[in-house]
Design a protein around this motif. Structure first.
Motif, short mmCIF file in Angstrom:
data_model
loop_
_atom_site.label_atom_id
_atom_site.label_comp_id
_atom_site.label_asym_id
_atom_site.label_seq_id
_atom_site.Cartn_x
_atom_site.Cartn_y
_atom_site.Cartn_z
N MET A 94 0.83 -1.19 0.00
CA MET A 94 0.00 0.00 0.00
C MET A 94 0.87 1.24 0.00
N SER A 95 0.37 2.30 -0.62
CA SER A 95 1.17 3.50 -0.82
C SER A 95 0.99 4.46 0.35
N ALA A 96 2.13 4.81 1.00
CA ALA A 96 2.07 5.80 2.08
C ALA A 96 1.64 7.13 1.52
N PRO A 97 1.01 8.00 2.33
CA PRO A 97 0.52 9.27 1.82
C PRO A 97 1.63 10.07 1.14
N ALA A 98 1.36 10.50 -0.09
CA ALA A 98 2.30 11.35 -0.81
C ALA A 98 1.94 12.80 -0.51
N ALA A 99 2.83 13.51 0.15
CA ALA A 99 2.53 14.87 0.58
C ALA A 99 3.00 15.86 -0.47
N ALA A 100 2.29 16.98 -0.56
CA ALA A 100 2.60 18.01 -1.55
C ALA A 100 3.66 18.96 -1.00
N ARG A 101 4.88 18.44 -0.80
CA ARG A 101 5.98 19.32 -0.43
C ARG A 101 6.25 20.26 -1.59
N PRO A 102 6.89 21.42 -1.32
CA PRO A 102 7.01 22.44 -2.38
C PRO A 102 7.57 21.91 -3.69
N VAL A 103 8.66 21.14 -3.66
CA VAL A 103 9.25 20.65 -4.90
C VAL A 103 8.29 19.68 -5.59
N ALA A 104 7.67 18.78 -4.82
CA ALA A 104 6.73 17.83 -5.40
C ALA A 104 5.50 18.56 -5.94
N ALA A 105 5.03 19.56 -5.21
CA ALA A 105 3.85 20.32 -5.65
C ALA A 105 4.10 21.03 -6.97
N GLU A 106 5.30 21.59 -7.11
CA GLU A 106 5.63 22.28 -8.36
C GLU A 106 5.68 21.30 -9.53
N GLY A 107 6.33 20.15 -9.30
CA GLY A 107 6.39 19.15 -10.35
C GLY A 107 5.02 18.60 -10.70
N TYR A 108 4.21 18.36 -9.69
CA TYR A 108 2.83 17.90 -9.91
C TYR A 108 2.06 18.89 -10.76
N ALA A 109 2.19 20.17 -10.46
CA ALA A 109 1.48 21.18 -11.24
C ALA A 109 1.93 21.17 -12.70
N ARG A 110 3.21 20.94 -12.94
CA ARG A 110 3.71 20.89 -14.32
C ARG A 110 3.16 19.66 -15.04
N ILE A 111 3.10 18.53 -14.35
CA ILE A 111 2.53 17.34 -14.98
C ILE A 111 1.06 17.58 -15.32
N THR A 136 -6.09 2.35 -0.12
CA THR A 136 -4.83 1.79 -0.60
C THR A 136 -3.79 2.87 -0.93
N SER A 137 -4.16 3.87 -1.69
CA SER A 137 -3.24 4.97 -2.01
C SER A 137 -3.79 6.28 -1.46
N VAL A 138 -2.89 7.14 -0.99
CA VAL A 138 -3.29 8.43 -0.41
C VAL A 138 -2.33 9.49 -0.93
N ALA A 139 -2.87 10.68 -1.21
CA ALA A 139 -2.04 11.82 -1.60
C ALA A 139 -2.68 13.09 -1.08
N VAL A 140 -1.83 14.08 -0.83
CA VAL A 140 -2.31 15.41 -0.47
C VAL A 140 -1.84 16.35 -1.57
N THR A 141 -2.77 16.78 -2.40
CA THR A 141 -2.42 17.55 -3.60
C THR A 141 -2.75 19.02 -3.41
N PRO A 142 -2.05 19.92 -4.14
CA PRO A 142 -2.31 21.35 -4.01
C PRO A 142 -3.70 21.77 -4.47
N ASP A 143 -4.24 21.08 -5.48
CA ASP A 143 -5.52 21.52 -6.05
C ASP A 143 -6.71 20.69 -5.57
N LEU A 144 -6.50 19.44 -5.26
CA LEU A 144 -7.60 18.56 -4.87
C LEU A 144 -7.67 18.30 -3.38
#
Length: 296
Positions: A1-18, A253-261
């Motif tokens: 199972m996937s541990a929560p993926a947090a929207a740290r600044p670098v990850a949040a920026e990359g996520y936004a670009r994707i 099963t999978s968790v994420a904390v995203t900047p937009d959702l």
């Protein structure tokens, strides 16, 4: 199972670009298995869920290895190198499992099984491509994975900006794409995990587990289905029970904390729990939504 993926600044920026469709690249690892010989196409065609025999040299597709009852065992991408030669790209932690399965079903066929061999890969999004590299479908719609002897050179050739693996994980959960072994278990069926669209051919001949897949597709339906959970407040850890009206209906099963959702999760939930229903996820609450996640 996937541990929560947090929207740290670098990850949040990359996520936004994707999410914006920008040309980006993510470095990762996988393993390669080669199937070569006059009987290679027929051998794979009778085992995996997609129509690998229809691939032209240079073509590739996603596929699944199922057990005889149709349970998902391994996800892979299959590249046809030549008429009688295939390269399978498989997650590194499932490579030995897949090789064991291939060896188990290899009897008198005129072919060789080689590998597994660990490799570096680069996931390219936003239309970025690396000419000349072995390329297979990527983990998200519109992405590709390239096998890279030199990942830095591959990223430069693609004209992409490198972002983190955490950014890709955020985007995966937001897109509602399951990961086999994370969002599935040993008894998960193809349609329960919503894998039939990308990794199954319903026009090819028989393969291992096909009867169950075809029966659910054309004569019935799965009792459970992958769903999105729009979580309220702090997200629970993966593995938390999902309940509705006091009854267990799934497991996070999978968790994420995203900047937009905001906080979101994936779970295979009983079909009678309709979209829009409010469920409990551990000590939190969530709304069941269709995938990919709609804007909040």
């Amino acid at each position: 199972m996937s541990a929560p993926a947090a929207a740290r600044p670098v990850a949040a920026e990359g996520y936004a670009r994707i999410r914006a469709g920008a040309p980006v690249a993510v470095r990762g690892t996988a393993a390669l298995i080669w199937v070569e010989g006059p009987d290679a196409a027929g051998f794979l065609q009778g085992l995996v869920s997609n129509d690998v025999a229809a691939l032209a040299p240079g073509g590739a597709c996603a596929a699944l290895f199922l057990d005889a009852k149709g349970h998902v065992q391994v996800e892979m991408r299959v590249h046809r190198d030549a008429g009688d030669a295939f390269t399978i790209v498989v997650p590194g932690d499932r490579a030995d499992v897949l090789m064991g399965l291939l060896e188990r079903y290899h009897f008198s066929e005129d072919l060789e099984l080689l590998g597994p061999e660990p490799v570096e890969i680069v996931t390219l999004a936003g239309g970025a491509r690396t000419p000349g590299a072995l390329t297979v479908p990527g983990p998200l719609p519109g992405t590709v994975d390239v096998v890279a002897d030199d990942p830095v050179a591959a990223i430069a050739a693609a004209g992409a900006e490198e972002v983190t693996a955490d950014a890709l994980e955020l985007a995966r959960v937001a897109a509602g794409v399951p990961r086999v072994g994370v969002d599935t278990g040993e008894t998960t069926l193809v349609q329960e995990a919503a894998l039939e669209g990308a990794a199954v051919s319903f026009d090819k001949g028989c393969y291992l587990g096909q009867e169950t897949v075809a029966r659910l597709q054309f004569r019935g339906r799965a009792n459970r289905r992958l769903r999105g959970l729009a979580l309220e407040g702090a997200p629970p850890e993966p593995g938390a029970l999902v309940t509705h009206d006091g009854r267990e209906v799934g497991r996070l099963t999978s968790v994420a904390v995203t900047p937009d959702l905001g906080p979101i999760g994936l779970a295979i939930v009983r079909r009678e729990v309709e979209e829009g229903a409010v469920v409990n996820v551990g000590d939190a609450s969530a709304r069941v939504v269709a995938l990919p996640f709609p804007p909040r």
